[in-house]
Design an enzyme around this catalytic site. Structure first.
Site, PDB file in Angstrom:
ATOM      1  N   LYS A  82       0.861  -1.173   0.000  1.00  0.00           N
ATOM      2  CA  LYS A  82       0.000   0.000   0.000  1.00  0.00           C
ATOM      3  C   LYS A  82       0.902   1.229   0.000  1.00  0.00           C
ATOM      4  O   LYS A  82       2.068   1.154   0.408  1.00  0.00           O
ATOM      5  CB  LYS A  82      -0.891   0.026   1.253  1.00  0.00           C
ATOM      6  CG  LYS A  82      -2.149   0.855   1.114  1.00  0.00           C
ATOM      7  CD  LYS A  82      -3.246   0.125   0.342  1.00  0.00           C
ATOM      8  CE  LYS A  82      -4.554   0.882   0.391  1.00  0.00           C
ATOM      9  NZ  LYS A  82      -5.654   0.116  -0.239  1.00  0.00           N
ATOM     10  N   GLY A 182     -21.546   6.071   4.350  1.00  0.00           N
ATOM     11  CA  GLY A 182     -20.667   6.489   3.265  1.00  0.00           C
ATOM     12  C   GLY A 182     -21.228   6.137   1.911  1.00  0.00           C
ATOM     13  O   GLY A 182     -21.290   4.963   1.548  1.00  0.00           O
ATOM     14  N   GLY A 184     -19.928   7.084  -1.023  1.00  0.00           N
ATOM     15  CA  GLY A 184     -18.878   7.459  -1.952  1.00  0.00           C
ATOM     16  C   GLY A 184     -18.720   6.445  -3.063  1.00  0.00           C
ATOM     17  O   GLY A 184     -19.686   5.881  -3.572  1.00  0.00           O
ATOM     18  N   LYS A 185     -17.460   6.174  -3.426  1.00  0.00           N
ATOM     19  CA  LYS A 185     -17.161   5.307  -4.558  1.00  0.00           C
ATOM     20  C   LYS A 185     -17.879   3.960  -4.471  1.00  0.00           C
ATOM     21  O   LYS A 185     -18.495   3.497  -5.425  1.00  0.00           O
ATOM     22  CB  LYS A 185     -15.655   5.048  -4.625  1.00  0.00           C
ATOM     23  CG  LYS A 185     -14.805   6.231  -5.048  1.00  0.00           C
ATOM     24  CD  LYS A 185     -13.343   5.794  -5.090  1.00  0.00           C
ATOM     25  CE  LYS A 185     -12.421   6.893  -5.555  1.00  0.00           C
ATOM     26  NZ  LYS A 185     -11.016   6.449  -5.608  1.00  0.00           N
ATOM     27  N   VAL A 186     -17.782   3.309  -3.317  1.00  0.00           N
ATOM     28  CA  VAL A 186     -18.332   1.962  -3.157  1.00  0.00           C
ATOM     29  C   VAL A 186     -19.784   2.002  -2.680  1.00  0.00           C
ATOM     30  O   VAL A 186     -20.641   1.269  -3.196  1.00  0.00           O
ATOM     31  CB  VAL A 186     -17.475   1.140  -2.171  1.00  0.00           C
ATOM     32  CG1 VAL A 186     -18.105  -0.223  -1.899  1.00  0.00           C
ATOM     33  CG2 VAL A 186     -16.065   0.969  -2.714  1.00  0.00           C
ATOM     34  N   GLY A 187     -20.048   2.857  -1.710  1.00  0.00           N
ATOM     35  CA  GLY A 187     -21.377   2.894  -1.109  1.00  0.00           C
ATOM     36  C   GLY A 187     -22.492   3.141  -2.101  1.00  0.00           C
ATOM     37  O   GLY A 187     -23.585   2.570  -1.986  1.00  0.00           O
TER      38      GLY A 187
END
Length: 359
Positions: A82, A182, A184-187
């Site tokens: 990472k 959330g 966002g991108k995934v939610g």
């Protein structure tokens, strides 16, 4: 020599940690490689305004270790790594900074492949790729897979189906209420899958843009003020899809859901939280198991991306989660412990094969 944390204590087995700085562009980054036992380390780049360097280091050490376990359980021949870039992406990010970062990635000669994470996006990876071969999560026009959150959300949905089957006897969320922290991108993608499956969705987000998106795209989503209101609501499943540490000594006692399955990384604030969830009878599906769809997607780019192949592999998260929940029951341990054991077993058994000399 081992890697040491900021208090001088030896960290948990990282192979390599690289500090990267370019004063002209303002780049300050850390690349953590936890393990290459199964292959080159793969993991995204997080661009975040950490309070200090110690916080950035702690995050990259934790995230890179999680990627090793995630990649192992996803069946990938890839290790765990990472990277974090310390700064505010809204004000610090630039072409020159991203290209400087790409040159540091290239200097590792393939020990680490990068991709998107919080604060970085597909166009950013296209810029990074101008300086390094070792980047995934690229745009479709540049031969990449595009937005990796598409299959991340799909995998979380599969893990949630397995948890629903384990808890209520059927692999569906129809008639259940799911709280998403959330959007966002995934939610946002996860919300769509759940609504299509017949679930009721309750959600919250700190971003006004995300809330406006929900009101416009899915007016059926019930929005609440904050995470505290969400976890104390009458929900069946809690889905943390923002930053890590969502499950802690304050939130778990207030949680009313019977299942926790979400897309955020490092959801457990500390190892004891897994037992606390278990003691309360709350089924937790380990985050690095169910959110592996994204890394499956970007890993597929390395051999030439095929969406259907990647989606089929991400669908396998359903069976992997079933296996972990079964092992947890058989051995009388929390699911997170069972998942760790499976990942460590694969890293040891398959990684050992590299000792066979090929000439």
């Amino acid at each position: 020599m081992g890697v040491f944390d900021t208090d001088g204590n030896e960290a948990s087995g990282h192979e390599q940690v690289v500090f990267c700085q370019d004063r002209v562009t303002g780049l300050k980054a850390i690349i953590g490689i936890y393990s290459t036992a199964l292959g080159p380390a793969l993991g995204g780049t997080r661009f975040y305004p950490y309070e200090n360097e110690e916080a950035a280091l702690a995050d990259v050490l934790k995230l890179s270790r999680g990627m090793a376990y995630k990649n192992a359980l996803a069946g990938l021949d890839l290790g765990g790594g990472k990277a974090v870039i310390w700064g505010d992406p809204a004000t610090t990010k630039s072409e020159a900074l991203l290209r400087a970062y790409g040159r540091f990635v290239e200097s590792l000669k393939g020990r680490y492949y990068t991709a998107c994470d919080v604060g970085t996006y597909v166009p950013d990876m296209d810029v990074v790729a101008r300086e390094t071969r070792y980047v995934t999560g690229r745009s479709i026009e540049h031969g990449g897979a595009g937005d990796s959150s598409v299959l991340t959300a799909w995998g979380v949905f599969q893990g949630m189906r397995a948890a629903a089957e384990h808890t209520w006897g059927s692999p569906t969320l129809k008639g259940r209420t799911v709280g998403i922290a959330g959007l966002g991108k995934v939610g946002k993608y996860l919300a769509g899958h759940l609504l299509d499956d017949g679930a009721t969705v309750v959600a919250t987000d700190v971003s006004a843009t995300a809330l406006d998106w929900a009101r416009t795209t899915h007016p059926g989503i019930h929005l609440v003020a904050d995470t505290s209101a969400l976890i104390s609501a009458d929900i069946d499943v809690y889905a943390p899809c923002a930053l890590g540490g969502a499950l802690n000594d304050e939130t778990v006692p207030a949680l009313r859901a019977r299942v926790v399955t979400g897309g955020a990384n490092n959801q457990l604030a500390h190892p004891g939280i897994g037992k606390l969830l278990d003691d309360r009878g709350i089924l937790y599906t380990p985050d690095y198991v169910v959110n592996a769809g994204g890394v499956i997607q970007v890993a597929d780019e390395i051999q030439g991306f095929n969406f259907e192949r990647a989606k089929l592999r991400a669908t396998g998260i359903l069976e992997t989660t079933r296996r972990i929940l079964q092992l947890a029951g058989d051995e009388g341990v929390p699911p997170a412990v069972a998942a760790d054991r499976l990942a460590e077993r694969r890293m040891a058994e398959v990684g050992r094969l590299r000792a066979i000399y090929l000439g």
